[in-house]
Design a protein around this motif. Structure first.
Motif, mmCIF file in Angstrom:
data_model
loop_
_atom_site.group_PDB
_atom_site.id
_atom_site.type_symbol
_atom_site.label_atom_id
_atom_site.label_comp_id
_atom_site.label_asym_id
_atom_site.label_seq_id
_atom_site.Cartn_x
_atom_site.Cartn_y
_atom_site.Cartn_z
ATOM 1 N N ILE A 47 -34.863 -30.032 4.388
ATOM 2 C CA ILE A 47 -33.550 -30.180 4.921
ATOM 3 C C ILE A 47 -33.246 -28.763 5.631
ATOM 4 O O ILE A 47 -32.784 -29.060 6.749
ATOM 5 C CB ILE A 47 -32.441 -30.106 3.868
ATOM 6 N N ALA A 48 -33.479 -27.760 4.995
ATOM 7 C CA ALA A 48 -33.201 -26.319 5.977
ATOM 8 C C ALA A 48 -33.824 -26.189 7.215
ATOM 9 O O ALA A 48 -33.279 -25.688 8.225
ATOM 10 C CB ALA A 48 -33.275 -25.281 5.052
ATOM 11 N N ARG A 49 -35.128 -26.571 7.074
ATOM 12 C CA ARG A 49 -36.041 -26.431 8.009
ATOM 13 C C ARG A 49 -35.707 -27.376 9.196
ATOM 14 O O ARG A 49 -35.632 -26.924 10.363
ATOM 15 C CB ARG A 49 -37.441 -26.797 7.868
ATOM 16 N N LEU A 50 -35.135 -28.634 8.751
ATOM 17 C CA LEU A 50 -34.862 -29.527 10.063
ATOM 18 C C LEU A 50 -33.529 -29.332 10.508
ATOM 19 O O LEU A 50 -33.110 -29.220 11.762
ATOM 20 C CB LEU A 50 -34.561 -30.924 9.433
ATOM 21 N N GLU A 51 -32.535 -28.635 9.947
ATOM 22 C CA GLU A 51 -31.517 -28.197 10.344
ATOM 23 C C GLU A 51 -31.462 -26.985 11.416
ATOM 24 O O GLU A 51 -30.942 -27.180 12.530
ATOM 25 C CB GLU A 51 -30.315 -27.378 9.313
ATOM 26 N N THR A 52 -32.464 -26.120 11.139
ATOM 27 C CA THR A 52 -32.756 -25.082 11.956
ATOM 28 C C THR A 52 -33.361 -25.540 13.223
ATOM 29 O O THR A 52 -33.149 -25.232 14.462
ATOM 30 C CB THR A 52 -33.603 -24.047 11.490
ATOM 31 N N SER A 53 -34.612 -26.367 13.083
ATOM 32 C CA SER A 53 -35.223 -26.937 14.144
ATOM 33 C C SER A 53 -34.648 -27.754 15.071
ATOM 34 O O SER A 53 -35.005 -27.829 16.476
ATOM 35 C CB SER A 53 -36.799 -27.555 13.690
ATOM 36 N N HIS A 54 -33.697 -28.769 14.701
ATOM 37 C CA HIS A 54 -33.228 -29.764 15.251
ATOM 38 C C HIS A 54 -31.618 -29.668 15.680
ATOM 39 O O HIS A 54 -31.013 -30.397 16.271
ATOM 40 C CB HIS A 54 -33.440 -31.142 14.787
ATOM 41 N N GLY A 55 -30.917 -28.603 15.089
ATOM 42 C CA GLY A 55 -29.656 -28.175 15.286
ATOM 43 C C GLY A 55 -28.767 -29.125 14.753
ATOM 44 O O GLY A 55 -27.635 -29.468 15.471
ATOM 45 N N VAL A 56 -29.137 -29.733 13.605
ATOM 46 C CA VAL A 56 -28.304 -30.478 12.882
ATOM 47 C C VAL A 56 -27.670 -29.991 11.422
ATOM 48 O O VAL A 56 -28.091 -28.784 11.245
ATOM 49 C CB VAL A 56 -28.837 -32.096 12.553
ATOM 50 N N SER A 57 -26.670 -30.683 11.163
ATOM 51 C CA SER A 57 -26.477 -30.347 9.582
ATOM 52 C C SER A 57 -26.255 -31.212 8.646
ATOM 53 O O SER A 57 -25.778 -32.463 8.936
ATOM 54 C CB SER A 57 -24.705 -29.576 9.683
ATOM 55 N N PHE A 58 -26.695 -31.081 7.488
ATOM 56 C CA PHE A 58 -26.711 -31.935 6.456
ATOM 57 C C PHE A 58 -26.175 -31.393 5.186
ATOM 58 O O PHE A 58 -26.904 -30.673 4.400
ATOM 59 C CB PHE A 58 -28.289 -32.449 5.949
ATOM 60 N N PRO A 59 -24.692 -31.432 5.300
ATOM 61 C CA PRO A 59 -24.049 -30.627 4.228
ATOM 62 C C PRO A 59 -24.467 -31.371 2.815
ATOM 63 O O PRO A 59 -24.841 -32.517 2.540
ATOM 64 C CB PRO A 59 -22.496 -31.211 4.209
ATOM 65 N N PRO A 60 -24.534 -30.495 1.788
ATOM 66 C CA PRO A 60 -24.727 -30.938 0.334
ATOM 67 C C PRO A 60 -24.138 -32.395 -0.084
ATOM 68 O O PRO A 60 -23.024 -32.526 0.219
ATOM 69 C CB PRO A 60 -24.136 -29.843 -0.586
ATOM 70 N N GLY A 61 -25.025 -33.009 -0.541
ATOM 71 C CA GLY A 61 -24.621 -34.364 -1.033
ATOM 72 C C GLY A 61 -24.643 -35.453 0.096
ATOM 73 O O GLY A 61 -24.298 -36.646 -0.304
ATOM 74 N N THR A 62 -25.028 -35.180 1.230
ATOM 75 C CA THR A 62 -25.121 -36.151 2.493
ATOM 76 C C THR A 62 -26.502 -36.902 2.452
ATOM 77 O O THR A 62 -26.596 -37.743 3.320
ATOM 78 C CB THR A 62 -24.336 -35.613 3.750
ATOM 79 N N PRO A 71 -41.425 -40.682 6.902
ATOM 80 C CA PRO A 71 -41.253 -39.969 7.947
ATOM 81 C C PRO A 71 -39.965 -41.132 8.838
ATOM 82 O O PRO A 71 -39.207 -40.272 9.450
ATOM 83 C CB PRO A 71 -42.307 -39.869 9.019
ATOM 84 N N GLY A 72 -40.287 -42.211 9.033
ATOM 85 C CA GLY A 72 -39.426 -43.290 9.826
ATOM 86 C C GLY A 72 -38.024 -42.982 9.325
ATOM 87 O O GLY A 72 -37.238 -42.865 10.118
ATOM 88 N N VAL A 73 -37.569 -43.276 8.065
ATOM 89 C CA VAL A 73 -36.347 -43.251 7.701
ATOM 90 C C VAL A 73 -35.726 -41.515 7.705
ATOM 91 O O VAL A 73 -34.618 -41.409 8.186
ATOM 92 C CB VAL A 73 -36.406 -43.240 6.183
ATOM 93 N N LEU A 74 -36.579 -40.337 7.588
ATOM 94 C CA LEU A 74 -36.093 -39.255 7.653
ATOM 95 C C LEU A 74 -35.937 -39.054 9.070
ATOM 96 O O LEU A 74 -34.668 -38.297 9.538
ATOM 97 C CB LEU A 74 -37.082 -38.333 7.139
ATOM 98 N N TRP A 75 -36.693 -39.384 9.870
ATOM 99 C CA TRP A 75 -36.504 -39.295 11.631
ATOM 100 C C TRP A 75 -35.260 -39.859 11.968
ATOM 101 O O TRP A 75 -34.375 -39.348 12.667
ATOM 102 C CB TRP A 75 -37.649 -39.741 12.317
ATOM 103 N N GLY A 76 -34.957 -40.951 11.348
ATOM 104 C CA GLY A 76 -33.572 -41.762 11.683
ATOM 105 C C GLY A 76 -32.081 -41.133 11.119
ATOM 106 O O GLY A 76 -31.399 -41.100 12.013
ATOM 107 N N MET A 77 -32.387 -40.297 9.995
ATOM 108 C CA MET A 77 -31.411 -39.377 9.543
ATOM 109 C C MET A 77 -31.159 -38.225 10.693
ATOM 110 O O MET A 77 -30.139 -37.948 10.831
ATOM 111 C CB MET A 77 -31.619 -38.685 8.238
ATOM 112 N N VAL A 78 -32.232 -37.676 11.042
ATOM 113 C CA VAL A 78 -32.312 -36.588 11.958
ATOM 114 C C VAL A 78 -31.570 -36.777 13.382
ATOM 115 O O VAL A 78 -30.714 -36.362 13.774
ATOM 116 C CB VAL A 78 -33.651 -35.830 12.290
ATOM 117 N N GLN A 79 -31.984 -38.186 13.820
ATOM 118 C CA GLN A 79 -31.371 -38.714 15.050
ATOM 119 C C GLN A 79 -29.811 -39.014 14.858
ATOM 120 O O GLN A 79 -28.915 -38.830 15.653
ATOM 121 C CB GLN A 79 -32.121 -40.183 15.557
#
Length: 125
Positions: A47-62, A71-79
């Motif tokens: 999560i921390a790496r994806l927040e940095t690499s893709h400029g997104v935020s996943f607050p705790p509990g989300t 990977p398909g589901v996780l990529w959907g979350m990033v998008q």
């Protein structure tokens, strides 16, 4: 080799979180991440790496654990997080580009799909 729906940065970040994935091994949208060594600590680091690499935020509990099924589901979350950062509700049914910062991540995301929704999100202007 099969074309994957995600970008190179996502692929690189994900591969660093999968200790049992061999170098050069194909990573497909349905690859079960737990079978390649992704555990709960790895999920937090990912999560921390994806927040940095893709400029997104996943607050705790989300991020439900089901988001790390493959990977398909996780990529959907990033998008969805990227899209949520670009748009905000104006209080009605219309949406407009965001001018502020998102407060609570992916409110309303459903574990039943990877598309997500931003219904009920709060925003700081």
């Amino acid at each position: 080799m099969t074309t994957v729906p995600w970008d190179t940065a996502f692929d690189e970040v994900l591969r660093t979180s999968l200790p049992l994935l061999k170098q050069g091994e194909e990573l497909l949208p349905g690859t079960p991440l737990s079978e390649y060594g992704l555990d709960s600590m790895g999920m937090m680091q990912l999560i921390a790496r994806l927040e940095t690499s893709h400029g997104v935020s996943f607050p705790p509990g989300t991020m439900p654990s089901s988001a790390f099924a493959n990977p398909g589901v996780l990529w959907g979350m990033v998008q969805a997080a990227q899209q949520a950062g670009e748009w905000q509700s104006d209080g009605g049914t219309r949406r407009r580009p965001a001018r502020g910062r998102r407060q609570n991540g992916l409110a309303g995301w459903s574990e039943h799909g990877s598309q997500g929704t931003t219904a009920g999100a709060s925003w700081q202007l």
